[in-house]
Design an enzyme around this catalytic site. Structure first.
Site, PDB file in Angstrom:
ATOM      1  N   LYS A  81     -17.022 -18.261  33.329  1.00  0.00           N
ATOM      2  CA  LYS A  81     -17.193 -19.171  32.176  1.00  0.00           C
ATOM      3  C   LYS A  81     -18.678 -19.370  31.856  1.00  0.00           C
ATOM      4  O   LYS A  81     -19.473 -19.695  32.754  1.00  0.00           O
ATOM      5  CB  LYS A  81     -16.529 -20.505  32.519  1.00  0.00           C
ATOM      6  CG  LYS A  81     -16.505 -21.528  31.407  1.00  0.00           C
ATOM      7  CD  LYS A  81     -15.793 -22.789  31.896  1.00  0.00           C
ATOM      8  CE  LYS A  81     -15.658 -23.878  30.866  1.00  0.00           C
ATOM      9  NZ  LYS A  81     -15.008 -25.091  31.420  1.00  0.00           N
ATOM     10  N   CYS A 133     -11.857 -22.725  28.074  1.00  0.00           N
ATOM     11  CA  CYS A 133     -11.928 -24.155  27.750  1.00  0.00           C
ATOM     12  C   CYS A 133     -13.128 -24.527  26.886  1.00  0.00           C
ATOM     13  O   CYS A 133     -13.147 -24.227  25.695  1.00  0.00           O
ATOM     14  CB  CYS A 133     -11.853 -24.965  29.053  1.00  0.00           C
ATOM     15  SG  CYS A 133     -11.265 -26.656  28.796  1.00  0.00           S
ATOM     16  N   GLU A 143      -6.738 -22.975  32.992  1.00  0.00           N
ATOM     17  CA  GLU A 143      -8.015 -23.007  33.729  1.00  0.00           C
ATOM     18  C   GLU A 143      -7.845 -23.744  35.073  1.00  0.00           C
ATOM     19  O   GLU A 143      -7.164 -24.777  35.133  1.00  0.00           O
ATOM     20  CB  GLU A 143      -9.020 -23.787  32.863  1.00  0.00           C
ATOM     21  CG  GLU A 143     -10.396 -23.945  33.467  1.00  0.00           C
ATOM     22  CD  GLU A 143     -11.299 -24.874  32.645  1.00  0.00           C
ATOM     23  OE1 GLU A 143     -10.792 -25.801  31.965  1.00  0.00           O
ATOM     24  OE2 GLU A 143     -12.522 -24.669  32.698  1.00  0.00           O
TER      25      GLU A 143
HETATM   26  O1  LIG Z   1     -14.724 -29.646  25.257  1.00  0.00           O
HETATM   27  C1  LIG Z   1     -13.875 -30.446  25.651  1.00  0.00           C
HETATM   28  O2  LIG Z   1     -13.584 -31.459  25.007  1.00  0.00           O
HETATM   29  C2  LIG Z   1     -13.160 -30.221  26.934  1.00  0.00           C
HETATM   30  C3  LIG Z   1     -13.773 -29.133  27.784  1.00  0.00           C
HETATM   31  C4  LIG Z   1     -13.244 -29.128  29.168  1.00  0.00           C
HETATM   32  O3  LIG Z   1     -12.502 -29.988  29.561  1.00  0.00           O
HETATM   33  C5  LIG Z   1     -13.606 -28.040  30.095  1.00  0.00           C
HETATM   34  O4  LIG Z   1     -14.284 -27.093  29.697  1.00  0.00           O
HETATM   35  O5  LIG Z   1     -13.172 -28.115  31.270  1.00  0.00           O
END
Ligand SMILES: O=C(O)CCC(=O)C(=O)O
Length: 264
Positions: free
Chosen positions: A111, A146, A40
């Site tokens: 996203k 993510c 990402e």
């Molecule tokens: O859910 C998490 O612990 C991390 C999510 C995250 O870092 C993101 O989506 O950029």
């Protein structure tokens, strides 16, 4: 099918132009793979909130151009991770790009679940509103990014849309690494799908990254898992295993939809 997950770090001493070229050369080295996956927001770093605005690009901006060429040079399907996308008509988005081996954009995914609660990405970026799948010759890929990993209903939606392989680029922090591996396996088991989750290495914006990119099969077995440093996680898998798993242990068929919620 052979997939290579490129677990790269975001080195803050390197310019974004130079990182694009360096990542493109890593993609070219994967010639012979069927699918290559990047993490990402690897141009800025997923936690470099202050640079999202300055470094946001149009969909067909510099990362698009360099990655389209890398995909065609290598002759691979390329999930090029995500970019901070500047929509001329709207907000910024955290947008993933998938290129065909001809170097054409196959799909883009914005996203849906933004991370940060009342800070960071959650306030700086807009939320995507569409589930996205893409048909490769060997499998149908469903896209998530993510923090989306925490929302099982998104994945069930992808499965309902035909997904057999779930690809998840991330910049997941080391602090919650246990959640990353647990949720990757859970999404694989509950959806009887392959999960290919590509994390980020190193530390950027003061946030140590979990790395530990992981490939899980539809039975929940971990086929490959990276360590915390930079590297290429290469794995061979048989996409037909989705059909055999779903046929032999038909859990998805037993879903009960529309159960009433308790009143009061
Ligand atoms: O859910 C998490 O612990 C991390 C999510 C995250 O870092 C993101 O989506 O950029």
């Amino acid at each position: 099918m052979r997939a290579s997950l490129l677990q790269i770090a975001v080195d803050e001493g390197e310019s974004i132009d130079s990182r694009r070229e360096h990542v493109a050369s890593l993609v070219r080295e994967q010639a012979g793979a069927d699918l290559v996956v990047l993490p990402e927001l690897w141009t800025t770093g997923a936690f470099a909130f202050e640079s999202f605005g300055a470094e946001a690009e149009p969909l067909e901006g510099p990362t698009f151009e360099v990655m389209a060429k890398a995909a065609s040079d290598a002759g691979v399907w390329l999930h090029a991770g995500s970019i901070p996308e500047r929509d001329p008509e709207g907000p910024l988005y955290n947008t993933s790009l998938v290129f065909s081996p001809a170097g054409e954009l196959a799909v883009a995914y914005r996203k849906i679940h933004r991370f940060g609660f009342d800070k960071g990405e959650a306030v700086l970026m807009g939320a995507g509103a569409e589930l996205v799948t893409v048909r490769l010759p060997e499998t149908v890929v469903g896209l998530a990014t993510c923090y989306d990993l925490r929302f099982p209903e998104l994945f069930r939606g992808l499965v309902d849309a035909g997904a057999e392989t779930l690809v998840i680029p991330a910049g997941w922090p080391e602090r919650r690494r246990a959640h990353w591996t647990l949720l990757a396996r859970a999404r694989a088991v509950e959806n009887q799908a392959f999960v290919l989750a590509c994390g980020t290495a190193g530390t950027h914006a003061g946030v140590p990254q979990a790395g530990h990119s992981i490939v899980v099969d539809p039975w929940g077995e971990v086929l490959a898992e990276a360590g915390s440093g930079e590297g290429v996680l290469s794995v061979e898998f048989d996409p037909a295993k989705v059909g055999t798993t779903r046929g032999q242990f038909p859990v998805l068929r037993d879903r009960v939809l529309g159960v009433e919620r308790p009143h009061g």
